[in-house]
Design an enzyme around this catalytic site. Structure first.
Site, PDB file in Angstrom:
ATOM      1  N   HIS A   7       0.798  -1.168  -0.061  1.00  0.00           N
ATOM      2  CA  HIS A   7       0.160   0.120  -0.065  1.00  0.00           C
ATOM      3  C   HIS A   7       0.866   1.398  -0.097  1.00  0.00           C
ATOM      4  O   HIS A   7       2.063   1.201   0.414  1.00  0.00           O
ATOM      5  CB  HIS A   7      -1.243   0.086   1.041  1.00  0.00           C
ATOM      6  CG  HIS A   7      -0.279   0.292   2.687  1.00  0.00           C
ATOM      7  ND1 HIS A   7       0.615  -0.796   3.352  1.00  0.00           N
ATOM      8  CD2 HIS A   7      -0.081   1.383   3.196  1.00  0.00           C
ATOM      9  CE1 HIS A   7       0.746  -0.437   4.489  1.00  0.00           C
ATOM     10  NE2 HIS A   7       0.493   0.706   4.305  1.00  0.00           N
ATOM     11  N   HIS A  16       7.134  11.269  -6.568  1.00  0.00           N
ATOM     12  CA  HIS A  16       5.883  11.264  -7.225  1.00  0.00           C
ATOM     13  C   HIS A  16       5.706   9.757  -7.395  1.00  0.00           C
ATOM     14  O   HIS A  16       6.422   8.828  -7.089  1.00  0.00           O
ATOM     15  CB  HIS A  16       5.727  11.989  -8.665  1.00  0.00           C
ATOM     16  CG  HIS A  16       6.485  11.134  -9.592  1.00  0.00           C
ATOM     17  ND1 HIS A  16       7.860  11.092  -9.767  1.00  0.00           N
ATOM     18  CD2 HIS A  16       6.004  10.025 -10.633  1.00  0.00           C
ATOM     19  CE1 HIS A  16       8.054  10.175 -10.830  1.00  0.00           C
ATOM     20  NE2 HIS A  16       6.835   9.859 -11.313  1.00  0.00           N
ATOM     21  N   GLU A  41       1.192  10.906 -11.489  1.00  0.00           N
ATOM     22  CA  GLU A  41       1.585  10.867 -12.725  1.00  0.00           C
ATOM     23  C   GLU A  41       0.509   9.695 -13.255  1.00  0.00           C
ATOM     24  O   GLU A  41       0.261   8.763 -12.638  1.00  0.00           O
ATOM     25  CB  GLU A  41       2.852  10.643 -13.049  1.00  0.00           C
ATOM     26  CG  GLU A  41       3.342  10.279 -14.394  1.00  0.00           C
ATOM     27  CD  GLU A  41       4.715   9.962 -14.483  1.00  0.00           C
ATOM     28  OE1 GLU A  41       5.108   9.481 -15.678  1.00  0.00           O
ATOM     29  OE2 GLU A  41       5.526   9.524 -13.486  1.00  0.00           O
TER      30      GLU A  41
END
Length: 130
Positions: free
Chosen positions: A8, A68, A116
């Site tokens: 996770h 990111h 993204e």
């Protein structure tokens, strides 16, 4: 030790309800569990936890840590997704561009975490960068 994959991802947010709305409305997340300071979401089988931190320091541009994270999207749906982000007035930081064997667009969630959408695979990227 043999790691099998990512279990996770936990993202720190400053306002839980605002973050939940963003991840539901923009990425189609489904709430699995809602606590007082956390919400567990499912995004196409990805387990994402939003954790509210009221006194977090602002993220510095040159801060060491996670840069990111990217979500896979099919090339067929990529351009529709890019238009959708623009229509929802999501802050786009790069793209849409073709890069590393696929199409990419980067954008920010309400707390400035960079996300993204990417159409390529690791194999395609390595082919391009050899």
């Amino acid at each position: 030790m043999e790691v099998q994959g990512i279990n996770h991802i936990t993202v720190r947010v400053s306002e839980l309800s605002r973050a939940v709305r963003f991840y539901q409305n923009i990425l189609g997340a489904k709430i699995v569990h809602k606590g007082n300071t956390d919400v567990y979401l499912d995004i196409s089988g990805i387990w994402l936890c939003l954790l509210e931190i009221k006194k977090a320091k602002p993220k510095q541009k040159d801060q060491i840590g996670v840069d990111h994270f990217a979500f896979s999207v099919s090339e067929k749906n990529f351009h529709k997704a890019a238009v959708y982000l623009e229509e929802k007035q999501v802050m786009i930081t790069r793209g849409p561009i073709e890069r590393g064997g696929g199409w990419t667009i980067s954008f920010l969630d309400p707390d400035g975490n960079e996300l993204e959408l990417y159409t390529g695979s690791l194999y395609e990227r390595m082919k391009k960068w050899k």
